[in-house]
Each structure stands twice: as structure tokens, then as C-alpha cells.
Motif scaffolding. Structure first.
Motif, PDB file in Angstrom:
ATOM      1  N   ILE A 154      23.373 -27.261 -52.318  1.00 59.85           N
ATOM      2  CA  ILE A 154      22.984 -27.356 -50.916  1.00 59.85           C
ATOM      3  C   ILE A 154      22.012 -26.243 -50.547  1.00 59.85           C
ATOM      4  CG2 ILE A 154      23.843 -27.179 -48.543  1.00 59.85           C
ATOM      5  CD1 ILE A 154      26.374 -28.637 -49.509  1.00 59.85           C
ATOM      6  N   ASP A 155      22.266 -25.034 -51.024  1.00 62.17           N
ATOM      7  CA  ASP A 155      21.342 -23.919 -50.761  1.00 62.17           C
ATOM      8  C   ASP A 155      19.957 -24.222 -51.324  1.00 62.17           C
ATOM      9  OD1 ASP A 155      23.226 -22.425 -49.418  1.00 62.17           O
ATOM     10  OD2 ASP A 155      23.803 -21.235 -51.173  1.00 62.17           O
ATOM     11  N   ARG A 158      18.122 -26.780 -49.116  1.00 60.63           N
ATOM     12  CA  ARG A 158      17.585 -26.170 -47.896  1.00 60.63           C
ATOM     13  C   ARG A 158      16.290 -25.423 -48.183  1.00 60.63           C
ATOM     14  NH1 ARG A 158      21.024 -25.880 -43.575  1.00 60.63           N
ATOM     15  NH2 ARG A 158      20.075 -23.944 -42.851  1.00 60.63           N
ATOM     16  N   LYS A 159      16.248 -24.708 -49.299  1.00 65.38           N
ATOM     17  CA  LYS A 159      15.036 -23.967 -49.659  1.00 65.38           C
ATOM     18  C   LYS A 159      13.870 -24.904 -49.947  1.00 65.38           C
ATOM     19  CE  LYS A 159      17.581 -20.051 -51.588  1.00 65.38           C
ATOM     20  NZ  LYS A 159      17.980 -19.336 -52.837  1.00 65.38           N
ATOM     21  N   LYS A 163      16.597 -32.831 -46.819  1.00 70.50           N
ATOM     22  CA  LYS A 163      17.658 -33.079 -45.844  1.00 70.50           C
ATOM     23  C   LYS A 163      18.960 -33.376 -46.577  1.00 70.50           C
ATOM     24  CE  LYS A 163      16.606 -35.377 -42.129  1.00 70.50           C
ATOM     25  NZ  LYS A 163      16.864 -34.390 -41.045  1.00 70.50           N
ATOM     26  N   LYS A 186      25.602 -25.687 -43.120  1.00 75.62           N
ATOM     27  CA  LYS A 186      24.443 -25.853 -44.002  1.00 75.62           C
ATOM     28  C   LYS A 186      24.037 -27.315 -44.193  1.00 75.62           C
ATOM     29  CE  LYS A 186      25.377 -21.650 -46.671  1.00 75.62           C
ATOM     30  NZ  LYS A 186      25.633 -21.095 -48.027  1.00 75.62           N
ATOM     31  N   ASP A 188      22.807 -31.035 -42.865  1.00 76.54           N
ATOM     32  CA  ASP A 188      21.998 -31.591 -41.786  1.00 76.54           C
ATOM     33  C   ASP A 188      22.705 -32.740 -41.079  1.00 76.54           C
ATOM     34  OD1 ASP A 188      19.408 -30.087 -42.126  1.00 76.54           O
ATOM     35  OD2 ASP A 188      19.590 -30.947 -44.121  1.00 76.54           O
ATOM     36  N   CYS A 217      27.430 -28.564 -36.890  1.00 75.82           N
ATOM     37  CA  CYS A 217      26.440 -29.427 -37.543  1.00 75.82           C
ATOM     38  C   CYS A 217      25.709 -30.199 -36.452  1.00 75.82           C
ATOM     39  CB  CYS A 217      27.137 -30.390 -38.508  1.00 75.82           C
ATOM     40  SG  CYS A 217      26.009 -31.432 -39.453  1.00 75.82           S
TER      41      CYS A 217
END
Length: 310
Positions: A154-155, A158-159, A163, A186, A188, A217
Motif C-alpha cells: 500500500i505504501d 501511494r508513492k 489508487k 492509507k 483511498d 477514509c
């Protein structure tokens, strides 16, 4: 572990989720219990779990890659055969030279269903490097997890500006669990069903549960079965009814709903339209065994008209 070279250069959606070989029993006289020998009036087997998500996206014309592990056992082979018959892309399939069995026996009633399940082990998780190589627009996670591999994935998403949409899948935790709120923040889009949303928040009222979840969220979509959907996006609440259909089997409805919603996020003009596609997919999924009556893209307009007329 062997992965086939992708048959597509790009994917709009990367589905991360397991297959299940579902044995579905219908027409039982009672809920299974110790000492009772029950006979079903109907039976079939269907590919379940994330198969339904992949099938729905494929029929809607969305370019979807399904990250899923399969073994050399008969259940894996039959699921792969069905996937290829339905033209589901197999470029992200992981092939293991050992049994990798995932089975569920579902006892299905009109308003709900129960499962007795078995799984060999957890699927190998995609790594941040896999995600960077594949670079989908949407990462669709079959279940909610707090493990380190999922957090790293997930990190990374995001980077990369991907989505992240996540289902819930009956996690046995609530918001007091260490790290759960941070993980939710974290994501969406969070896609629990009504039972899961209430269990997570400790609320008995669905609107109260929605209000709590949207603190963490920004987009929460709660599936309500025959009641349709209640959702919140950037502070605005939406409600849509389910289609009026004859319920045959509810297995796979949630996974099909998720696929319709993600397709809508990518291809529909607004949030309400995305919810409409989700409701159409979820509603039609219950009209046959294991979500097999899923719509094709060309079918959507007739069901939008039907929904508007209702």
C-alpha cells in the motif's frame, strides 16, 4: 514459483486476491448442525472469491490482471481452465509445483449464506517491485490486512500514485486494534459490507458506522445486500437501492459489486454512476450460482433504465 509473462503491456486494475473452489448447496431444510444429516435439493460448483472480481471486470471490458497463486492440484487446474474459458487474463497468475487447494462448501439461503472453508496457505504477496513493474491505475485488494507485506504494498502504491481500493472480508478486529486506523487512513476506497462495517465500529446503525469510518477514509462504500448501498465520498452521502431481482445464490455478490465499482471509477463520469454499475453487478450476481450472471459492458444501459424506472 513461476509467473507467466504478462499478456498485456498495461493493466488498468491489479486484483490481489485468492481463488476458492466453491461447492454450493441450495434448498437445505435447515442450517447445518451436529448430528443432522441434511440433503440439498440443488448443487453446483463455481470458481469463487477473487475469480468473481476478475470475471466481472473482464466482462465489463476493463483491463484487469489477477495476482493469484495456483498449484498442481485438480482444484487449481479447474479454476485456471474456467478463467481461460472466460478470457480472464492470466499474465499475473503464479504457478506453484505443489498442491495449493482453496475450497469452500457454501450452504446458501435466500437472505444469506454460510461457509466451511479450507486453504493450503497464504498466497505469496506482490512486492513493491512487482507493483512498480505492473503500474496499474487501481490496486484492488480482496481483503483487509495489517501484515507487513500488505503495508509495504500500500505504501508503494501511494508513492506511485496508484489508487488503493480494499474490501474487508470479515476481519476479526475492530477500530481499537493497534494499527487498524492507521492502515485504513492509507486506503483511498474502503468497501466493507454492512455486517463488517458495524462490527468494525461497534455501531448498530449503518449511518453511524459510515460516519465513523469516513473519519479515517475519505471514500467508504458499504454494501447492504438487498438494501443496495450507502456510501460517502468527500463528505457527501449517497444511497442507491438494489435492483429488484429473484435471489438464487448470494455467493460472490460482494466481489462482483467491488468490480463494478472499480470499473465505474475508471470509466464512468461521476461517483453516482460508478455506484450504479456496482449495484447492477452485485444485484445480477445473486441471480445464479456464484455470480455467473454478471453483465457485459453492452448490458449496462438496459439495467440503468430498469433501475431508474424502479
Amino acid at each position: 514459483m513461476e509467473m507467466k509473462e504478462s499478456t498485456r503491456s498495461t493493466y488498468e486494475v491489479m486484483i490481489v486476491g485468492e481463488y476458492y473452489f466453491d461447492l454450493v448447496f441450495r434448498g437445505l431444510p435447515d442450517i447445518p448442525r451436529m448430528g443432522a444429516d441434511l440433503w440439498a435439493k440443488e448443487f453446483d460448483w463455481v470458481p469463487g472469491a477473487a475469480f468473481s472480481t476478475a470475471l466481472a471486470l473482464t466482462r465489463l471490458g476493463t483491463m484487469a490482471g489477477w495476482w493469484c497463486a495456483f498449484g498442481n492440484d485438480i482444484f487449481s487446474r479447474m479454476i485456471i481452465e474456467e478463467a481461460r474459458r472466460e478470457n480472464i487474463d492470466d499474465g499475473l497468475f503464479i504457478h506453484l509445483d505443489k498442491p495449493w487447494r482453496r475450497l469452500s462448501s457454501a450452504f446458501s439461503f435466500t437472505d444469506d449464506r454460510g461457509f466451511i472453508s479450507y486453504s493450503e496457505d497464504r498466497d505469496p504477496s506482490p512486492t513493491p517491485a512487482d507493483l512498480e513493474r505492473i503500474r496499474p491505475e487501481v490496486l484492488l485488494l480482496q481483503g483487509f490486512s495489517l501484515d507487513d507485506d500488505r503495508a509495504a504494498l500500500i505504501d508503494s502504491a501511494r508513492k506511485l500514485g496508484i489508487k488503493v481500493c480494499s474490501d474487508c472480508q470479515h476481519i476479526e478486529m475492530d477500530l481499537s486494534a493497534p494499527g487498524l486506523i492507521e492502515a485504513l487512513q492509507k486506503i483511498d476506497v474502503f468497501l466493507p459490507n454492512e455486517t463488517e462495517a458495524k462490527a468494525l465500529t461497534g455501531e448498530t446503525d449503518i449511518e453511524a458506522a459510515l460516519n465513523i469510518l469516513t473519519k479515517y477514509c475519505k471514500t467508504v462504500v458499504i454494501k447492504r445486500g438487498s438494501e443496495g448501498v450507502i456510501a460517502s465520498d468527500n463528505g457527501r452521502v449517497y444511497r442507491l437501492p438494489a435492483l429488484a431481482v429473484d435471489v438464487f445464490d448470494t455467493t460472490g455478490a460482494g466481489d462482483s459489486f467491488n468490480a463494478g465499482f472499480v470499473h465505474g471509477l475508471l470509466h464512468e463520469p461521476d461517483f453516482v454512476s460508478a455506484l450504479e454499475v456496482a449495484v447492477i453487478c452485485g444485484s445480477l450476481a445473486v441471480t445464479a450460482y456464484g455470480g455467473r450472471n454478471l453483465p457485459y459492458l453492452s448490458d449496462l444501459d438496459q439495467y440503468r433504465r430498469r433501475s431508474a424506472a424502479g
